[in-house]
Design a protein around this motif. Structure first.
Motif, PDB file in Angstrom:
ATOM      1  N   LEU A  59       0.839  -1.196   0.000  1.00 24.35           N
ATOM      2  CA  LEU A  59       0.000   0.000   0.000  1.00 24.35           C
ATOM      3  C   LEU A  59       0.876   1.248   0.000  1.00 24.35           C
ATOM      4  O   LEU A  59       1.919   1.300   0.642  1.00 24.35           O
ATOM      5  N   GLU A  60       0.427   2.265  -0.720  1.00 25.58           N
ATOM      6  CA  GLU A  60       1.122   3.553  -0.721  1.00 25.58           C
ATOM      7  C   GLU A  60       0.800   4.284   0.582  1.00 25.58           C
ATOM      8  O   GLU A  60      -0.225   4.056   1.209  1.00 25.58           O
ATOM      9  N   ARG A  61       1.685   5.200   0.969  1.00 23.92           N
ATOM     10  CA  ARG A  61       1.419   5.963   2.183  1.00 23.92           C
ATOM     11  C   ARG A  61       0.196   6.874   1.991  1.00 23.92           C
ATOM     12  O   ARG A  61      -0.638   6.994   2.897  1.00 23.92           O
ATOM     13  N   GLY A  62       0.093   7.548   0.856  1.00 24.27           N
ATOM     14  CA  GLY A  62      -1.083   8.373   0.586  1.00 24.27           C
ATOM     15  C   GLY A  62      -1.410   9.322   1.729  1.00 24.27           C
ATOM     16  O   GLY A  62      -0.576  10.104   2.186  1.00 24.27           O
ATOM     17  N   MET A  63      -2.655   9.253   2.195  1.00 23.31           N
ATOM     18  CA  MET A  63      -3.095  10.112   3.304  1.00 23.31           C
ATOM     19  C   MET A  63      -2.350   9.788   4.588  1.00 23.31           C
ATOM     20  O   MET A  63      -2.338  10.586   5.533  1.00 23.31           O
ATOM     21  N   ASN A  64      -1.716   8.607   4.650  1.00 22.08           N
ATOM     22  CA  ASN A  64      -0.995   8.204   5.855  1.00 22.08           C
ATOM     23  C   ASN A  64       0.468   8.620   5.839  1.00 22.08           C
ATOM     24  O   ASN A  64       1.267   8.128   6.635  1.00 22.08           O
ATOM     25  N   ALA A  65       0.808   9.545   4.944  1.00 20.83           N
ATOM     26  CA  ALA A  65       2.146  10.123   4.948  1.00 20.83           C
ATOM     27  C   ALA A  65       2.192  11.236   5.995  1.00 20.83           C
ATOM     28  O   ALA A  65       1.166  11.791   6.393  1.00 20.83           O
ATOM     29  N   LEU A  66       3.406  11.568   6.445  1.00 22.11           N
ATOM     30  CA  LEU A  66       3.555  12.674   7.381  1.00 22.11           C
ATOM     31  C   LEU A  66       3.111  13.988   6.751  1.00 22.11           C
ATOM     32  O   LEU A  66       3.178  14.164   5.528  1.00 22.11           O
ATOM     33  N   TRP A  67       2.694  14.908   7.587  1.00 26.22           N
ATOM     34  CA  TRP A  67       2.302  16.230   7.104  1.00 26.22           C
ATOM     35  C   TRP A  67       3.487  16.984   6.498  1.00 26.22           C
ATOM     36  O   TRP A  67       3.305  17.909   5.716  1.00 26.22           O
ATOM     37  N   THR A  68       4.710  16.552   6.813  1.00 25.85           N
ATOM     38  CA  THR A  68       5.916  17.189   6.292  1.00 25.85           C
ATOM     39  C   THR A  68       6.501  16.461   5.084  1.00 25.85           C
ATOM     40  O   THR A  68       7.562  16.846   4.587  1.00 25.85           O
ATOM     41  N   ALA A  69       5.854  15.398   4.627  1.00 24.26           N
ATOM     42  CA  ALA A  69       6.376  14.602   3.514  1.00 24.26           C
ATOM     43  C   ALA A  69       6.344  15.404   2.213  1.00 24.26           C
ATOM     44  O   ALA A  69       5.580  16.364   2.081  1.00 24.26           O
TER      45      ALA A  69
END
Length: 368
Positions: A346-356
């Motif tokens: 799965l891709e990080r998508g919405m579950n990436a850090l806010w700083t990504a």
């Protein structure tokens, strides 16, 4: 007379001025302001006792309710050892509270009993793909300790159908698990668009998956993460696609009882510690070395090198360090269970850090 007054007046004014100067000189010098006390970043608050924490410490292990078997999230491996994203969240809580990630016992909880098991005290925390909703939060005497995975409901269909949107499923048979938010979301979506469908109800995700594979329905609707997990164990995973249509918001995360707010804080801040670890570049491989090299005050507070925020949770100073060292940072947990190093990929998508570089929704308040 006038001349006499005119002569006396300057003298009187001069004496008056001299008198003012004399009085001012006699006044004591103003006191110097008191010195400003040195401040500390550790708030002088008292920890609220947690009956759940005391029970966990007394028995020597954490009880965690998990899914019967959802690839990537909770499943026993060939040796019977529980693995998965949700499983690791519980292990992190065990490491934070007991200093040992292995001190956790997993209890299989089916969909219908997941809230009852928590309410009755059979488990200390429920870590099982459960969506945070107002009715569940306010109406069941439960607290959602945080969001560990931002999800949404979608659809899986055979690749051969060449579908590009859920709207093309008008009149289709759709497998869906009963007694879940997915069942309601599905009805709402089709009703709002004036579309029709025939629900093919299933008591569990496994039953829905089997019905879909047996072609008893044209599509399978559930959270996208659950669909990815189901697709990974189908006979021919590549013969099926998850459509781009997402029809709901499904914030998933651990659930605890509402009557122990201190325990809610412990679980919540354990999750935040894992997220902060990723943000600060600390993981299971570097945590120990960071004890000697960390200079960033944020990292030092996270690892318990400065101040004692663990005491506010009735935990040891190194509570977050133990969770990170023994289980990993958020990105490690994601990658090995459901991300690039897993079968789900799965891709990080919405579950990436806010700083990504491609910012997601993952954000943790600071430890200070």
């Amino acid at each position: 007379m006038i001349r006499r007054l005119a002569a006396v007046l300057p003298l009187a004014l001069s004496l008056s001025a001299c008198g003012d100067r004399t009085e001012k000189a006699a006044d004591p010098a103003p006191a110097a302001p008191p010195p400003v006390a040195a401040t500390t970043t550790t708030p002088e608050y008292k920890a609220t006792p947690s009956p759940t924490l005391e029970a966990v410490k007394s028995r020597g292990y954490l009880t965690c309710g998990v899914h019967p078997g959802l690839p990537g999230f909770a499943y026993p491996d060939v040796k019977g050892v529980w693995q998965g994203f949700d499983v690791d969240i519980c292990r992190a809580v065990a490491a934070a509270t007991l200093g040992d990630a292995k001190k956790v016992r997993f209890t299989v909880i089916d969909n219908k009993d997941r809230f009852g098991a928590l309410q009755s005290g059979r488990i200390d925390v429920l870590s099982r793909n459960t969506s945070w909703t107002l009715a569940r939060d306010a109406g069941l005497g439960l607290d959602f300790a945080g969001t560990t995975y931002f999800d949404g409901q979608g659809f899986m269909a055979p690749r051969a159908l060449n579908l590009t949107s859920a709207d093309e499923l008008n009149g289709a048979r759709i497998c869906v698990q009963t007694g879940t938010a997915s069942e309601t979301n599905l009805a709402d979506y089709f009703s709002a668009r004036g579309l029709t469908y025939t629900p093919v109800p299933a008591a569990s995700e496994e039953e829905a998956r089997n019905a879909y594979q047996a072609e008893k329905c044209d599509a399978f609707s559930a959270d996208v993460s659950a669909l990815a997990a189901s697709r990974s164990v189908l006979n021919s995973p590549n013969a099926h696609v998850i459509l781009p249509t997402v029809i709901s918001k499904e914030p998933l995360g651990p659930v605890v009882r509402q009557d122990d707010p201190a325990w809610s804080d412990i679980v919540r801040w354990t999750v935040y510690a894992l997220i902060l670890a990723e943000e600060l570049g600390v993981n299971s491989k570097t945590a120990e070395g960071s004890l000697e090299t960390a200079s960033d005050p944020r990292t030092r507070r996270l690892l318990g090198l400065e101040d004692d925020y663990g005491s506010l949770l009735s935990l040891k100073k190194d509570w977050a360090y133990q969770a990170i060292r023994q289980v990993g940072s958020y990105d490690e947990i994601f990658r090995r269970n459901i991300g690039a190093d897993s079968g789900l990929k799965l891709e990080r998508g919405m579950n990436a850090l806010w700083t990504a570089p491609k910012p997601g929704l993952l954000y943790a308040p600071p430890i200070r």
